[in-house]
Design a protein around this motif. Structure first.
Motif, PDB file in Angstrom:
ATOM      1  N   ASP A  68      38.613 -28.770   0.831  1.00  0.00           N
ATOM      2  CA  ASP A  68      38.075 -28.601   1.325  1.00  0.00           C
ATOM      3  C   ASP A  68      37.148 -29.732   2.224  1.00  0.00           C
ATOM      4  O   ASP A  68      37.721 -30.351   3.137  1.00  0.00           O
ATOM      5  N   ASP A  69      36.729 -30.735   1.465  1.00  0.00           N
ATOM      6  CA  ASP A  69      35.478 -31.812   1.882  1.00  0.00           C
ATOM      7  C   ASP A  69      36.950 -33.316   1.595  1.00  0.00           C
ATOM      8  O   ASP A  69      36.389 -34.830   1.717  1.00  0.00           O
ATOM      9  N   THR A  71      38.411 -33.559  -1.473  1.00  0.00           N
ATOM     10  CA  THR A  71      38.457 -34.502  -2.685  1.00  0.00           C
ATOM     11  C   THR A  71      39.960 -34.544  -2.710  1.00  0.00           C
ATOM     12  O   THR A  71      40.478 -33.339  -2.491  1.00  0.00           O
ATOM     13  N   LYS A 112      36.139 -40.956  -1.049  1.00  0.00           N
ATOM     14  CA  LYS A 112      36.108 -39.218  -1.277  1.00  0.00           C
ATOM     15  C   LYS A 112      36.255 -39.361  -2.795  1.00  0.00           C
ATOM     16  O   LYS A 112      37.549 -40.311  -3.514  1.00  0.00           O
TER      17      LYS A 112
END
Length: 161
Positions: A68-69, A71, A112
């Motif tokens: 969700d970030d 990554t 990321k």
């Protein structure tokens, strides 16, 4: 009903890459254990890496996952040695995945994290560790970045028999 051997590449992709709640929960559990971090949400992406030009290799990742970030994690199941040098191959996958991020108009610190997580049944490192994590380091084991949070490229291997 016959049971599937998850060490088989196709079974691995089928079980963890299916678009259903059970597969997604299993994938989150696997990533939580081996990446040692809480995984709230993951999305399985297309695992074909797009070539930039016709003579470039076009690797097909076993399972490409986005947290969700944002990554990115490439999960690879490697059951036998091939003619290719595996550490170099997976370093290439990591570099390609990291470099595929859209950075136009952004700062490099906005990149990321990218991780290649490889499950092996061969010993590629002469140590007794089941899990090894590789990061960019200077000669003499000095880290390239001071803060581990800034370390955005990781190759992690899991060896099993």
């Amino acid at each position: 009903m016959r049971s599937a051997n998850l060490l088989n590449d196709f079974a691995f992709k089928y079980v963890f890459g299916e678009d259903c709640k059970e597969a997604n929960d299993a994938l989150k559990s696997l990533l939580t254990v081996f990446l040692e971090r809480k995984v709230n949400r993951v999305v399985v992406k297309n695992s074909e890496m797009v070539k930039d030009y016709s003579k470039m290799k076009s690797p097909r990742l076993d399972l490409l996952v986005e947290f969700d970030d944002r990554t990115m994690v490439d999960l690879e199941m490697q059951l036998r040695q091939t003619k290719d040098n595996l550490p170099i191959r997976f370093s290439y996958y990591l570099a390609r995945l990291h470099g595929s991020q859209q950075l136009e108009g952004k700062y490099y610190k906005q990149l990321k994290e990218t991780i290649v997580l490889v499950f092996f049944n061969v010993n590629i490192i002469e140590n007794d560790n089941i899990c090894n994590t590789f990061r960019l380091k200077c000669d003499g084991d000095l880290p390239l970045v001071k803060d581990e949070k800034e370390d955005r490229m990781k190759l992690r291997t899991i060896e099993f028999e």
